[in-house]
Design a protein around this motif. Structure first.
Motif, PDB file in Angstrom:
ATOM      1  N   MET A 155       0.766  -1.289   0.082  1.00 45.12           N
ATOM      2  CA  MET A 155       0.114  -0.062  -0.056  1.00 45.12           C
ATOM      3  C   MET A 155       0.859   1.270  -0.126  1.00 45.12           C
ATOM      4  O   MET A 155       1.701   1.225   0.589  1.00 45.12           O
ATOM      5  N   PRO A 156       0.658   2.177  -0.853  1.00 47.47           N
ATOM      6  CA  PRO A 156       1.530   3.510  -0.917  1.00 47.47           C
ATOM      7  C   PRO A 156       1.645   4.303   0.416  1.00 47.47           C
ATOM      8  O   PRO A 156       0.617   4.222   1.134  1.00 47.47           O
ATOM      9  N   GLU A 157       2.647   4.335   0.866  1.00 42.30           N
ATOM     10  CA  GLU A 157       2.853   5.279   2.130  1.00 42.30           C
ATOM     11  C   GLU A 157       1.691   6.432   2.212  1.00 42.30           C
ATOM     12  O   GLU A 157       1.702   7.296   1.552  1.00 42.30           O
ATOM     13  N   GLY A 158       1.084   6.549   3.262  1.00 46.31           N
ATOM     14  CA  GLY A 158       0.323   7.472   3.540  1.00 46.31           C
ATOM     15  C   GLY A 158      -1.069   7.593   2.990  1.00 46.31           C
ATOM     16  O   GLY A 158      -1.867   8.416   2.954  1.00 46.31           O
ATOM     17  N   LYS A 159      -1.156   6.318   2.041  1.00 49.35           N
ATOM     18  CA  LYS A 159      -2.675   6.283   1.462  1.00 49.35           C
ATOM     19  C   LYS A 159      -3.492   5.150   1.891  1.00 49.35           C
ATOM     20  O   LYS A 159      -2.902   4.262   2.595  1.00 49.35           O
ATOM     21  N   LYS A 160      -4.794   5.279   1.640  1.00 48.28           N
ATOM     22  CA  LYS A 160      -5.630   4.374   2.058  1.00 48.28           C
ATOM     23  C   LYS A 160      -6.056   3.389   0.955  1.00 48.28           C
ATOM     24  O   LYS A 160      -6.880   2.564   1.135  1.00 48.28           O
ATOM     25  N   ALA A 161      -5.712   3.838  -0.292  1.00 46.05           N
ATOM     26  CA  ALA A 161      -6.206   2.923  -1.369  1.00 46.05           C
ATOM     27  C   ALA A 161      -4.859   2.979  -2.287  1.00 46.05           C
ATOM     28  O   ALA A 161      -3.994   3.731  -2.639  1.00 46.05           O
ATOM     29  N   THR A 162      -5.032   1.992  -3.287  1.00 51.19           N
ATOM     30  CA  THR A 162      -4.090   1.801  -4.490  1.00 51.19           C
ATOM     31  C   THR A 162      -4.689   2.291  -5.743  1.00 51.19           C
ATOM     32  O   THR A 162      -5.741   3.025  -5.752  1.00 51.19           O
ATOM     33  N   SER A 163      -3.650   2.849  -6.604  1.00 47.77           N
ATOM     34  CA  SER A 163      -4.152   3.576  -7.971  1.00 47.77           C
ATOM     35  C   SER A 163      -4.443   2.689  -8.735  1.00 47.77           C
ATOM     36  O   SER A 163      -4.272   1.208  -8.781  1.00 47.77           O
ATOM     37  N   PHE A 164      -5.096   3.047  -9.979  1.00 45.83           N
ATOM     38  CA  PHE A 164      -5.587   2.069 -11.075  1.00 45.83           C
ATOM     39  C   PHE A 164      -4.284   1.727 -11.711  1.00 45.83           C
ATOM     40  O   PHE A 164      -4.289   0.308 -11.983  1.00 45.83           O
ATOM     41  N   GLU A 165      -3.215   2.224 -11.792  1.00 46.67           N
ATOM     42  CA  GLU A 165      -1.849   1.737 -12.571  1.00 46.67           C
ATOM     43  C   GLU A 165      -1.180   0.610 -11.690  1.00 46.67           C
ATOM     44  O   GLU A 165      -1.140  -0.540 -12.239  1.00 46.67           O
ATOM     45  N   GLN A 166      -1.613   0.661 -10.242  1.00 44.74           N
ATOM     46  CA  GLN A 166      -0.976  -0.411  -9.369  1.00 44.74           C
ATOM     47  C   GLN A 166      -1.941  -1.365  -9.480  1.00 44.74           C
ATOM     48  O   GLN A 166      -1.417  -2.504  -9.601  1.00 44.74           O
ATOM     49  N   ASP A 167      -3.435  -1.378  -9.422  1.00 47.27           N
ATOM     50  CA  ASP A 167      -4.100  -2.508  -9.350  1.00 47.27           C
ATOM     51  C   ASP A 167      -4.077  -3.284 -10.874  1.00 47.27           C
ATOM     52  O   ASP A 167      -3.808  -4.534 -10.815  1.00 47.27           O
ATOM     53  N   SER A 168      -3.824  -2.555 -12.114  1.00 49.77           N
ATOM     54  CA  SER A 168      -3.410  -2.853 -13.263  1.00 49.77           C
ATOM     55  C   SER A 168      -2.463  -4.001 -13.372  1.00 49.77           C
ATOM     56  O   SER A 168      -2.472  -5.113 -13.680  1.00 49.77           O
ATOM     57  N   TYR A 169      -1.362  -3.532 -12.642  1.00 49.54           N
ATOM     58  CA  TYR A 169      -0.001  -4.069 -12.673  1.00 49.54           C
ATOM     59  C   TYR A 169      -0.081  -5.505 -11.830  1.00 49.54           C
ATOM     60  O   TYR A 169       0.111  -6.410 -12.268  1.00 49.54           O
ATOM     61  N   LEU A 170      -0.782  -5.563 -10.552  1.00 52.68           N
ATOM     62  CA  LEU A 170      -1.203  -6.644  -9.839  1.00 52.68           C
ATOM     63  C   LEU A 170      -2.035  -7.574 -10.388  1.00 52.68           C
ATOM     64  O   LEU A 170      -1.694  -8.687 -10.379  1.00 52.68           O
ATOM     65  N   LEU A 171      -3.034  -7.116 -11.135  1.00 55.18           N
ATOM     66  CA  LEU A 171      -3.835  -8.125 -12.014  1.00 55.18           C
ATOM     67  C   LEU A 171      -2.966  -8.883 -13.095  1.00 55.18           C
ATOM     68  O   LEU A 171      -3.250 -10.186 -13.450  1.00 55.18           O
ATOM     69  N   GLU A 172      -2.117  -8.131 -13.778  1.00 53.46           N
ATOM     70  CA  GLU A 172      -1.302  -8.599 -14.714  1.00 53.46           C
ATOM     71  C   GLU A 172      -0.433  -9.773 -14.300  1.00 53.46           C
ATOM     72  O   GLU A 172      -0.098 -10.608 -15.182  1.00 53.46           O
ATOM     73  N   LEU A 173      -0.100  -9.674 -13.062  1.00 54.35           N
ATOM     74  CA  LEU A 173       0.811 -10.741 -12.511  1.00 54.35           C
ATOM     75  C   LEU A 173       0.222 -11.939 -12.654  1.00 54.35           C
ATOM     76  O   LEU A 173       0.747 -13.212 -12.802  1.00 54.35           O
ATOM     77  N   SER A 174      -1.140 -11.956 -12.439  1.00 51.61           N
ATOM     78  CA  SER A 174      -2.146 -13.169 -12.279  1.00 51.61           C
ATOM     79  C   SER A 174      -2.643 -13.883 -13.818  1.00 51.61           C
ATOM     80  O   SER A 174      -3.053 -14.828 -13.797  1.00 51.61           O
ATOM     81  N   TYR A 175      -2.420 -12.941 -14.783  1.00 54.70           N
ATOM     82  CA  TYR A 175      -2.773 -13.498 -15.934  1.00 54.70           C
ATOM     83  C   TYR A 175      -1.818 -13.532 -17.290  1.00 54.70           C
ATOM     84  O   TYR A 175      -1.983 -14.345 -18.188  1.00 54.70           O
ATOM     85  N   ALA A 176      -0.846 -12.597 -17.284  1.00 53.21           N
ATOM     86  CA  ALA A 176       0.138 -12.473 -18.330  1.00 53.21           C
ATOM     87  C   ALA A 176       1.146 -13.736 -18.239  1.00 53.21           C
ATOM     88  O   ALA A 176       2.138 -13.685 -17.352  1.00 53.21           O
ATOM     89  N   GLY A 177       1.156 -14.419 -19.404  1.00 57.71           N
ATOM     90  CA  GLY A 177       2.186 -15.522 -19.370  1.00 57.71           C
ATOM     91  C   GLY A 177       3.196 -15.396 -20.495  1.00 57.71           C
ATOM     92  O   GLY A 177       3.956 -16.286 -20.475  1.00 57.71           O
ATOM     93  N   GLY A 178       3.457 -14.321 -21.086  1.00 55.34           N
ATOM     94  CA  GLY A 178       4.461 -14.281 -22.035  1.00 55.34           C
ATOM     95  C   GLY A 178       4.342 -15.011 -23.241  1.00 55.34           C
ATOM     96  O   GLY A 178       3.135 -15.490 -23.356  1.00 55.34           O
ATOM     97  N   ALA A 179       5.137 -15.380 -24.039  1.00 53.25           N
ATOM     98  CA  ALA A 179       5.221 -15.847 -25.148  1.00 53.25           C
ATOM     99  C   ALA A 179       4.337 -17.408 -25.157  1.00 53.25           C
ATOM    100  O   ALA A 179       4.851 -18.197 -24.192  1.00 53.25           O
ATOM    101  N   ASP A 180       3.256 -17.508 -25.788  1.00 52.31           N
ATOM    102  CA  ASP A 180       2.559 -18.859 -25.781  1.00 52.31           C
ATOM    103  C   ASP A 180       1.895 -19.034 -24.315  1.00 52.31           C
ATOM    104  O   ASP A 180       1.418 -20.092 -24.179  1.00 52.31           O
ATOM    105  N   GLY A 181       1.938 -17.806 -23.391  1.00 51.54           N
ATOM    106  CA  GLY A 181       1.324 -18.047 -22.123  1.00 51.54           C
ATOM    107  C   GLY A 181       2.331 -18.894 -21.158  1.00 51.54           C
ATOM    108  O   GLY A 181       1.699 -19.349 -20.022  1.00 51.54           O
TER     109      GLY A 181
END
Length: 254
Positions: A155-181
């Protein structure tokens, strides 16, 4: 049907939401053919309790399902479950999912260890896992830029919520598999022989059609004497790369 664990507490803006792939794993692991196989392998109550690891736990729905239904799946309740995920928010969410599911049981509880924030199975002791489960980032898409990981994994220091860019990155970790997945999956496959217990270790890995599961299975059989890989579950409905299969990997005891 066995109940699906609750994930109502999970923020799906930054943690992978259970979908068809998750439910295919639940259906496969609780199917008559797989419970018979697993009970034959682990059902002897005089043997040591099975240790179950899920890498990439996400919401925790699969690990919680195994933990809560251990008696049905393994024929015994004394099962130790643990997980890992590269997404620290997923780790916290999954731990809550598993604890809640286990605490609801009254007919003997399995033991939940924890969910560790880390890369694949890098934190796992060699030859310590009896059953391994992996629902990888299998979509053929460019891998996330990991140079941002340290910043985006908390969580960003001093913040109570994540940004859209941060959320997008975290979700990419769960589905993006590279070449041929297959980039992340290939890294994990290379670790499987080293983490599975020598005498009874077994793995379940989810693949999509574009991952070329028949080629993957043949590669596994070429790991050495006794290694086997078979499809034990399939979505069976969709064409193209979206068709999903569950591959069981194990070493023959004969």
């Amino acid at each position: 049907m066995l109940p699906t664990p609750s994930t109502c507490h999970v923020c799906f803006d930054r943690v992978y939401e259970p979908a068809e792939d998750s439910y295919l794993l639940l259906d496969t692991l609780s199917s008559g053919s797989e419970t018979a196989f697993l009970q034959d392998r682990f059902g002897d109550a005089t043997s040591s309790p099975p240790v179950v690891l899920e890498v990439g736990v996400g919401s925790g729905v699969v690990l919680a399902f195994v933990a809560a239904n251990a008696r049905t799946i393994f024929g015994r309740h004394d099962v130790l479950t643990l997980g890992t995920d590269i997404n620290s928010f997923a780790c916290k969410a999954a731990a809550q999912t598993v604890r809640h599911a286990v605490n609801e049981r009254e007919d003997g509880r399995s033991v939940f260890a924890d969910v560790v924030n880390g890369d694949l199975a890098s934190a796992i002791r060699p030859r310590s896992i009896d059953m391994f489960v992996f629902n990888p980032p299998y979509v053929p898409a460019e891998l996330p830029d990991l140079s941002r990981h340290e910043t985006y994994n908390t969580m960003p220091e001093g913040k109570k919520a994540t940004s859209f860019e941060q959320d997008s990155y975290l979700l990419e970790l769960s589905y993006a598999g590279g070449a041929d997945g297959m980039v992340v999956t290939n890294r994990m496959l290379a670790q499987i022989p080293g983490i599975l217990s020598a005498d009874r270790g077994i793995a379940y890995v989810l693949l999509c059609a574009q991952n070329k599961p028949d080629i993957v299975k043949q590669r596994i059989r070429e790991w050495g004497p006794g290694w086997m890989a078979e499809t034990v579950g399939s979505s069976g409905k969709k064409a193209g790369w979206e068709k999903l299969v569950i591959v069981r990997i194990w070493r023959s005891l004969k």
